[in-house]
Design an enzyme around this catalytic site. Structure first.
Site, PDB file in Angstrom:
ATOM      1  N   GLU A  12      -3.020  10.822   2.357  1.00  0.00           N
ATOM      2  CA  GLU A  12      -4.176  10.933   3.237  1.00  0.00           C
ATOM      3  C   GLU A  12      -4.220  12.323   3.875  1.00  0.00           C
ATOM      4  OE1 GLU A  12      -4.771   6.491   5.011  1.00  0.00           O
ATOM      5  OE2 GLU A  12      -2.913   7.517   5.564  1.00  0.00           O
ATOM      6  N   GLU A  53       0.840  -1.204   0.000  1.00  0.00           N
ATOM      7  CA  GLU A  53       0.000   0.000   0.000  1.00  0.00           C
ATOM      8  C   GLU A  53       0.874   1.253   0.000  1.00  0.00           C
ATOM      9  OE1 GLU A  53      -3.578   2.053   2.687  1.00  0.00           O
ATOM     10  OE2 GLU A  53      -2.984  -0.024   3.046  1.00  0.00           O
TER      11      GLU A  53
END
Length: 349
Positions: free
Chosen positions: A83, A79
Protein backbone atom coordinates in the site's frame (compact mmCIF):
# COMPACT_ATOMS: atom_id res chain seq x y z
CA UNK A 1 -20.10 1.38 12.47
CA UNK A 2 -21.06 -0.61 15.55
CA UNK A 3 -24.63 -1.95 15.30
CA UNK A 4 -25.79 -4.57 17.80
CA UNK A 5 -27.17 -7.75 16.30
CA UNK A 6 -30.93 -8.08 16.72
CA UNK A 7 -32.98 -11.24 16.44
CA UNK A 8 -35.98 -10.72 14.15
CA UNK A 9 -38.84 -13.05 14.95
CA UNK A 10 -41.57 -12.05 12.51
CA UNK A 11 -42.00 -10.73 8.99
CA UNK A 12 -43.28 -7.44 10.39
CA UNK A 13 -40.18 -7.05 12.55
CA UNK A 14 -37.97 -7.83 9.56
CA UNK A 15 -39.63 -5.08 7.53
CA UNK A 16 -39.32 -2.61 10.39
CA UNK A 17 -35.65 -3.43 10.85
CA UNK A 18 -35.04 -2.98 7.13
CA UNK A 19 -36.64 0.45 7.20
CA UNK A 20 -34.64 1.48 10.25
CA UNK A 21 -31.36 0.45 8.62
CA UNK A 22 -31.90 2.29 5.34
CA UNK A 23 -28.79 4.29 4.50
CA UNK A 24 -27.78 5.63 1.12
CA UNK A 25 -24.26 4.24 1.08
CA UNK A 26 -23.76 5.33 -2.53
CA UNK A 27 -24.19 9.01 -1.68
CA UNK A 28 -20.48 9.59 -1.15
CA UNK A 29 -18.92 12.54 -2.93
CA UNK A 30 -16.04 10.62 -4.48
CA UNK A 31 -15.48 7.54 -6.65
CA UNK A 32 -12.54 5.13 -6.54
CA UNK A 33 -11.74 1.79 -8.16
CA UNK A 34 -10.90 -1.84 -7.37
CA UNK A 35 -9.68 -4.50 -9.81
CA UNK A 36 -9.63 -8.17 -8.81
CA UNK A 37 -8.91 -11.58 -10.32
CA UNK A 38 -11.94 -13.81 -10.72
CA UNK A 39 -9.85 -16.77 -9.60
CA UNK A 40 -8.37 -17.29 -6.14
CA UNK A 41 -5.31 -19.51 -5.71
CA UNK A 42 -3.31 -21.04 -2.89
CA UNK A 43 0.31 -19.84 -2.97
CA UNK A 44 2.16 -18.28 -5.87
CA UNK A 45 4.16 -15.31 -7.04
CA UNK A 46 2.50 -12.10 -8.18
CA UNK A 47 4.19 -9.21 -10.00
CA UNK A 48 2.84 -5.91 -11.31
CA UNK A 49 4.55 -3.06 -13.09
CA UNK A 50 2.91 0.11 -11.75
CA UNK A 51 3.05 3.85 -11.30
CA UNK A 52 1.03 4.51 -8.18
CA UNK A 53 -1.28 7.39 -7.33
CA UNK A 54 -0.49 9.63 -4.39
CA UNK A 55 -2.07 12.59 -2.63
CA UNK A 56 -2.61 13.12 1.06
CA UNK A 57 -5.52 11.01 2.31
CA UNK A 58 -5.34 8.31 -0.38
CA UNK A 59 -4.33 4.65 -0.67
CA UNK A 60 -2.96 3.12 -3.88
CA UNK A 61 -2.48 -0.62 -3.53
CA UNK A 62 -1.76 -4.15 -4.70
CA UNK A 63 -2.79 -6.96 -2.38
CA UNK A 64 -3.81 -10.58 -1.91
CA UNK A 65 -7.15 -11.15 -0.23
CA UNK A 66 -9.35 -14.08 0.70
CA UNK A 67 -12.89 -13.15 -0.22
CA UNK A 68 -15.19 -13.18 2.80
CA UNK A 69 -12.46 -12.42 5.35
CA UNK A 70 -14.49 -9.44 6.52
CA UNK A 71 -17.46 -11.53 7.69
CA UNK A 72 -17.65 -11.68 11.48
CA UNK A 73 -18.64 -15.34 11.74
CA UNK A 74 -15.36 -16.80 13.04
CA UNK A 75 -13.66 -17.46 9.72
CA UNK A 76 -10.00 -16.39 9.39
CA UNK A 77 -8.91 -13.08 7.91
CA UNK A 78 -6.34 -13.66 5.14
CA UNK A 79 -4.63 -10.68 3.47
CA UNK A 80 -1.17 -9.56 2.28
CA UNK A 81 -0.66 -5.91 1.29
CA UNK A 82 1.43 -3.47 -0.68
CA UNK A 83 0.00 0.00 0.00
CA UNK A 84 1.28 3.43 -0.99
CA UNK A 85 -0.10 5.90 1.53
CA UNK A 86 -0.61 9.26 -0.13
CA UNK A 87 1.02 11.29 2.63
CA UNK A 88 4.38 9.66 1.81
CA UNK A 89 4.76 8.31 -1.75
CA UNK A 90 8.48 7.86 -1.13
CA UNK A 91 7.69 4.58 0.62
CA UNK A 92 5.12 1.81 0.71
CA UNK A 93 3.58 -0.16 3.57
CA UNK A 94 3.84 -3.95 3.61
CA UNK A 95 1.41 -5.81 5.82
CA UNK A 96 0.00 -9.23 6.68
CA UNK A 97 -3.47 -9.34 8.19
CA UNK A 98 -4.63 -12.48 9.99
CA UNK A 99 -6.90 -13.23 12.92
CA UNK A 100 -10.63 -12.73 12.54
CA UNK A 101 -12.95 -9.85 11.69
CA UNK A 102 -12.93 -7.48 14.64
CA UNK A 103 -9.77 -9.08 16.06
CA UNK A 104 -7.23 -8.74 13.28
CA UNK A 105 -3.51 -9.10 13.76
CA UNK A 106 -1.36 -6.84 11.57
CA UNK A 107 2.38 -6.42 10.96
CA UNK A 108 2.93 -3.15 9.10
CA UNK A 109 6.39 -2.16 7.93
CA UNK A 110 7.50 0.71 5.68
CA UNK A 111 10.01 0.56 2.83
CA UNK A 112 11.64 3.32 0.80
CA UNK A 113 10.90 3.55 -2.93
CA UNK A 114 13.10 5.64 -5.22
CA UNK A 115 12.11 7.39 -7.40
CA UNK A 116 8.87 7.93 -5.46
CA UNK A 117 6.03 5.53 -6.24
CA UNK A 118 3.96 8.24 -7.95
CA UNK A 119 6.89 9.53 -10.03
CA UNK A 120 8.06 6.38 -11.80
CA UNK A 121 7.09 2.83 -12.70
CA UNK A 122 8.35 0.09 -10.41
CA UNK A 123 7.86 -3.69 -10.47
CA UNK A 124 6.21 -4.77 -7.23
CA UNK A 125 6.25 -8.44 -6.24
CA UNK A 126 4.64 -10.72 -3.68
CA UNK A 127 5.70 -14.32 -3.09
CA UNK A 128 3.40 -16.45 -0.95
CA UNK A 129 4.40 -19.98 0.07
CA UNK A 130 3.51 -22.26 3.00
CA UNK A 131 6.70 -21.09 4.73
CA UNK A 132 7.16 -17.42 3.92
CA UNK A 133 5.83 -14.23 2.36
CA UNK A 134 8.32 -12.10 0.45
CA UNK A 135 7.97 -8.54 -0.88
CA UNK A 136 10.17 -7.21 -3.71
CA UNK A 137 10.58 -3.92 -5.59
CA UNK A 138 12.32 -4.01 -8.96
CA UNK A 139 13.52 -7.52 -8.20
CA UNK A 140 15.10 -6.61 -4.86
CA UNK A 141 13.84 -8.13 -1.62
CA UNK A 142 12.60 -5.53 0.86
CA UNK A 143 10.94 -7.86 3.38
CA UNK A 144 10.60 -11.56 4.08
CA UNK A 145 8.40 -12.96 6.85
CA UNK A 146 8.59 -16.60 7.95
CA UNK A 147 6.45 -18.54 10.42
CA UNK A 148 4.08 -16.69 12.74
CA UNK A 149 1.32 -15.07 10.73
CA UNK A 150 2.37 -16.91 7.57
CA UNK A 151 1.10 -20.19 9.02
CA UNK A 152 -2.33 -18.56 9.34
CA UNK A 153 -2.55 -17.62 5.67
CA UNK A 154 -4.70 -20.64 4.87
CA UNK A 155 -7.02 -21.30 1.98
CA UNK A 156 -6.97 -19.23 -1.20
CA UNK A 157 -6.46 -15.59 -2.09
CA UNK A 158 -7.11 -13.47 -5.15
CA UNK A 159 -4.96 -10.65 -6.50
CA UNK A 160 -6.44 -7.16 -6.17
CA UNK A 161 -5.58 -3.53 -6.82
CA UNK A 162 -7.47 -0.53 -5.54
CA UNK A 163 -7.38 3.26 -5.29
CA UNK A 164 -9.42 4.89 -2.53
CA UNK A 165 -9.40 7.43 0.29
CA UNK A 166 -9.35 6.46 3.95
CA UNK A 167 -11.12 8.60 6.53
CA UNK A 168 -8.22 7.92 8.93
CA UNK A 169 -6.02 11.02 8.64
CA UNK A 170 -3.61 9.53 11.18
CA UNK A 171 -2.95 6.68 8.76
CA UNK A 172 -2.92 8.35 5.34
CA UNK A 173 -2.92 12.11 6.01
CA UNK A 174 -5.61 14.75 5.58
CA UNK A 175 -7.54 14.28 2.34
CA UNK A 176 -6.74 16.94 -0.26
CA UNK A 177 -9.50 16.83 -2.86
CA UNK A 178 -7.83 19.63 -4.85
CA UNK A 179 -5.42 16.96 -6.13
CA UNK A 180 -8.21 15.06 -7.92
CA UNK A 181 -8.40 13.34 -10.29
CA UNK A 182 -5.72 10.79 -9.41
CA UNK A 183 -4.67 7.73 -11.40
CA UNK A 184 -2.87 4.46 -10.72
CA UNK A 185 -1.30 2.96 -13.87
CA UNK A 186 -0.70 -0.79 -14.25
CA UNK A 187 1.47 -1.70 -17.26
CA UNK A 188 1.38 -5.47 -16.79
CA UNK A 189 0.70 -8.28 -14.34
CA UNK A 190 2.35 -11.70 -14.07
CA UNK A 191 1.03 -14.56 -11.95
CA UNK A 192 3.14 -17.64 -11.18
CA UNK A 193 2.11 -21.02 -9.80
CA UNK A 194 3.85 -22.37 -6.71
CA UNK A 195 5.90 -25.33 -8.01
CA UNK A 196 8.65 -26.09 -5.45
CA UNK A 197 11.98 -26.68 -7.20
CA UNK A 198 10.36 -26.99 -10.64
CA UNK A 199 10.46 -23.40 -11.84
CA UNK A 200 12.99 -21.72 -14.11
CA UNK A 201 16.51 -22.26 -12.78
CA UNK A 202 15.17 -24.52 -10.04
CA UNK A 203 13.01 -21.79 -8.53
CA UNK A 204 9.75 -22.45 -6.71
CA UNK A 205 7.53 -20.62 -9.22
CA UNK A 206 6.37 -21.29 -12.78
CA UNK A 207 4.76 -18.56 -14.89
CA UNK A 208 1.02 -19.19 -15.18
CA UNK A 209 -0.22 -16.15 -17.08
CA UNK A 210 0.64 -12.60 -18.13
CA UNK A 211 -1.65 -9.66 -18.90
CA UNK A 212 -0.28 -6.58 -20.67
CA UNK A 213 -3.69 -4.86 -20.79
CA UNK A 214 -3.77 -4.22 -24.52
CA UNK A 215 -7.44 -5.02 -23.95
CA UNK A 216 -9.49 -5.66 -20.83
CA UNK A 217 -9.96 -9.39 -20.24
CA UNK A 218 -13.34 -9.80 -18.55
CA UNK A 219 -12.79 -13.56 -18.25
CA UNK A 220 -9.85 -12.91 -15.92
CA UNK A 221 -10.70 -9.67 -14.11
CA UNK A 222 -13.63 -8.18 -12.26
CA UNK A 223 -14.32 -4.52 -11.51
CA UNK A 224 -15.37 -3.64 -7.97
CA UNK A 225 -18.73 -1.99 -7.35
CA UNK A 226 -18.94 -1.61 -3.57
CA UNK A 227 -17.71 0.36 -0.59
CA UNK A 228 -16.56 -0.37 2.97
CA UNK A 229 -16.51 1.30 6.35
CA UNK A 230 -13.96 4.08 6.75
CA UNK A 231 -13.76 4.59 2.97
CA UNK A 232 -14.48 8.11 1.74
CA UNK A 233 -15.31 6.84 -1.75
CA UNK A 234 -17.58 4.40 -3.55
CA UNK A 235 -15.56 1.91 -5.61
CA UNK A 236 -17.09 1.78 -9.08
CA UNK A 237 -16.50 0.04 -12.39
CA UNK A 238 -16.78 3.46 -14.04
CA UNK A 239 -13.28 4.32 -12.83
CA UNK A 240 -11.36 1.46 -14.47
CA UNK A 241 -10.00 1.93 -18.00
CA UNK A 242 -7.80 0.10 -20.48
CA UNK A 243 -5.91 2.62 -22.64
CA UNK A 244 -2.80 2.39 -24.79
CA UNK A 245 -1.67 -0.87 -23.20
CA UNK A 246 -2.22 0.37 -19.66
CA UNK A 247 -4.84 -0.51 -17.03
CA UNK A 248 -5.90 2.65 -15.19
CA UNK A 249 -7.60 3.01 -11.80
CA UNK A 250 -9.05 6.46 -11.08
CA UNK A 251 -10.03 8.44 -7.99
CA UNK A 252 -12.42 11.26 -8.90
CA UNK A 253 -15.29 13.36 -7.70
CA UNK A 254 -18.67 11.65 -8.03
CA UNK A 255 -20.11 12.25 -11.47
CA UNK A 256 -16.70 13.04 -12.98
CA UNK A 257 -15.57 9.45 -13.57
CA UNK A 258 -13.31 9.61 -16.62
CA UNK A 259 -9.77 9.49 -17.93
CA UNK A 260 -8.89 12.09 -20.54
CA UNK A 261 -5.20 12.45 -19.77
CA UNK A 262 -2.04 11.11 -21.32
CA UNK A 263 -0.88 7.62 -20.44
CA UNK A 264 2.64 7.88 -18.98
CA UNK A 265 5.48 6.14 -20.75
CA UNK A 266 7.16 3.17 -19.13
CA UNK A 267 10.67 2.64 -20.46
CA UNK A 268 10.42 -1.08 -19.72
CA UNK A 269 8.54 -2.84 -22.55
CA UNK A 270 5.48 -4.83 -21.58
CA UNK A 271 5.56 -8.63 -22.07
CA UNK A 272 3.10 -10.44 -24.28
CA UNK A 273 -0.15 -11.51 -22.65
CA UNK A 274 -0.60 -15.23 -22.11
CA UNK A 275 -3.35 -17.47 -20.80
CA UNK A 276 -3.25 -20.31 -18.32
CA UNK A 277 -5.14 -23.57 -18.57
CA UNK A 278 -8.76 -23.26 -17.40
CA UNK A 279 -9.07 -23.80 -13.66
CA UNK A 280 -12.54 -22.52 -13.00
CA UNK A 281 -13.79 -25.84 -11.69
CA UNK A 282 -11.51 -25.68 -8.68
CA UNK A 283 -11.04 -21.97 -8.18
CA UNK A 284 -12.94 -19.69 -5.82
CA UNK A 285 -14.26 -16.67 -7.75
CA UNK A 286 -13.62 -13.40 -5.94
CA UNK A 287 -16.66 -11.89 -7.62
CA UNK A 288 -19.04 -14.09 -5.69
CA UNK A 289 -20.90 -12.98 -2.59
CA UNK A 290 -18.93 -12.47 0.59
CA UNK A 291 -20.12 -15.83 1.86
CA UNK A 292 -18.61 -19.15 0.71
CA UNK A 293 -19.90 -20.70 -2.51
CA UNK A 294 -21.53 -23.47 -0.48
CA UNK A 295 -23.88 -21.02 1.21
CA UNK A 296 -27.41 -20.80 -0.18
CA UNK A 297 -28.20 -17.45 1.41
CA UNK A 298 -26.36 -15.14 -1.00
CA UNK A 299 -28.55 -12.56 -2.76
CA UNK A 300 -28.65 -13.14 -6.52
CA UNK A 301 -30.84 -10.82 -8.61
CA UNK A 302 -33.22 -12.94 -10.73
CA UNK A 303 -34.58 -12.12 -14.14
CA UNK A 304 -37.68 -10.55 -12.58
CA UNK A 305 -37.68 -7.18 -10.81
CA UNK A 306 -38.06 -8.57 -7.29
CA UNK A 307 -36.68 -11.44 -5.26
CA UNK A 308 -36.59 -12.99 -1.84
CA UNK A 309 -33.71 -11.05 -0.35
CA UNK A 310 -31.60 -13.16 2.01
CA UNK A 311 -30.34 -9.97 3.64
CA UNK A 312 -33.68 -9.21 5.26
CA UNK A 313 -35.75 -12.30 4.43
CA UNK A 314 -38.36 -10.26 2.61
CA UNK A 315 -39.58 -9.61 -0.92
CA UNK A 316 -37.67 -6.63 -2.23
CA UNK A 317 -36.04 -5.17 -5.32
CA UNK A 318 -32.33 -5.32 -6.17
CA UNK A 319 -32.17 -1.55 -5.63
CA UNK A 320 -33.35 -1.91 -2.03
CA UNK A 321 -30.87 -4.72 -1.44
CA UNK A 322 -28.13 -2.43 -2.73
CA UNK A 323 -29.08 0.23 -0.18
CA UNK A 324 -28.40 -2.20 2.66
CA UNK A 325 -25.29 -3.83 1.28
CA UNK A 326 -22.71 -2.64 3.81
CA UNK A 327 -24.93 -2.94 6.89
CA UNK A 328 -25.41 -6.70 6.78
CA UNK A 329 -23.78 -9.51 4.89
CA UNK A 330 -25.50 -12.08 2.71
CA UNK A 331 -26.10 -14.27 5.76
CA UNK A 332 -28.13 -11.52 7.41
CA UNK A 333 -25.47 -10.84 10.07
CA UNK A 334 -24.24 -7.35 10.88
CA UNK A 335 -20.85 -6.62 9.34
CA UNK A 336 -17.89 -4.94 10.96
CA UNK A 337 -19.36 -4.94 14.49
CA UNK A 338 -16.14 -3.56 15.96
CA UNK A 339 -15.79 -0.67 13.55
CA UNK A 340 -12.58 -1.90 11.93
CA UNK A 341 -11.35 0.43 9.21
CA UNK A 342 -10.75 -2.34 6.67
CA UNK A 343 -13.48 -4.64 5.49
CA UNK A 344 -15.24 -5.27 2.23
CA UNK A 345 -18.81 -6.10 1.36
CA UNK A 346 -19.65 -7.41 -2.10
CA UNK A 347 -23.07 -6.68 -3.55
CA UNK A 348 -25.01 -7.25 -6.73
CA UNK A 349 -26.42 -4.43 -8.82
Amino acid sequence: MNIKKTAVKSALAVAAAAAALTTNVSAKDFSGAELYTLEEVQYGKFEARMKMAAASGTVSSMFLYQNGSEIADGRPWVEVDIEVLGKNPGSFQSNIITGKAGAQKTSEKHHAVSPAADQAFHTYGLEWTPNYVRWTVDGQEVRKTEGGQVSNLTGTQGLRFNLWSSESAAWVGQFDESKLPLFQFINWVKVYKYTPGQGEGGSDFTLDWTDNFDTFDGSRWGKGDWTFDGNRVDLTDKNIYSRDGMLILALTRKGQESFNGQVPRDDEPAPQSSSSAPASSSSVPASSSSVPASSSSAFVPPSSSSATNAIHGMRTTPAVAKEHRNLVNAKGAKVNPNGHKRYRVNFEH
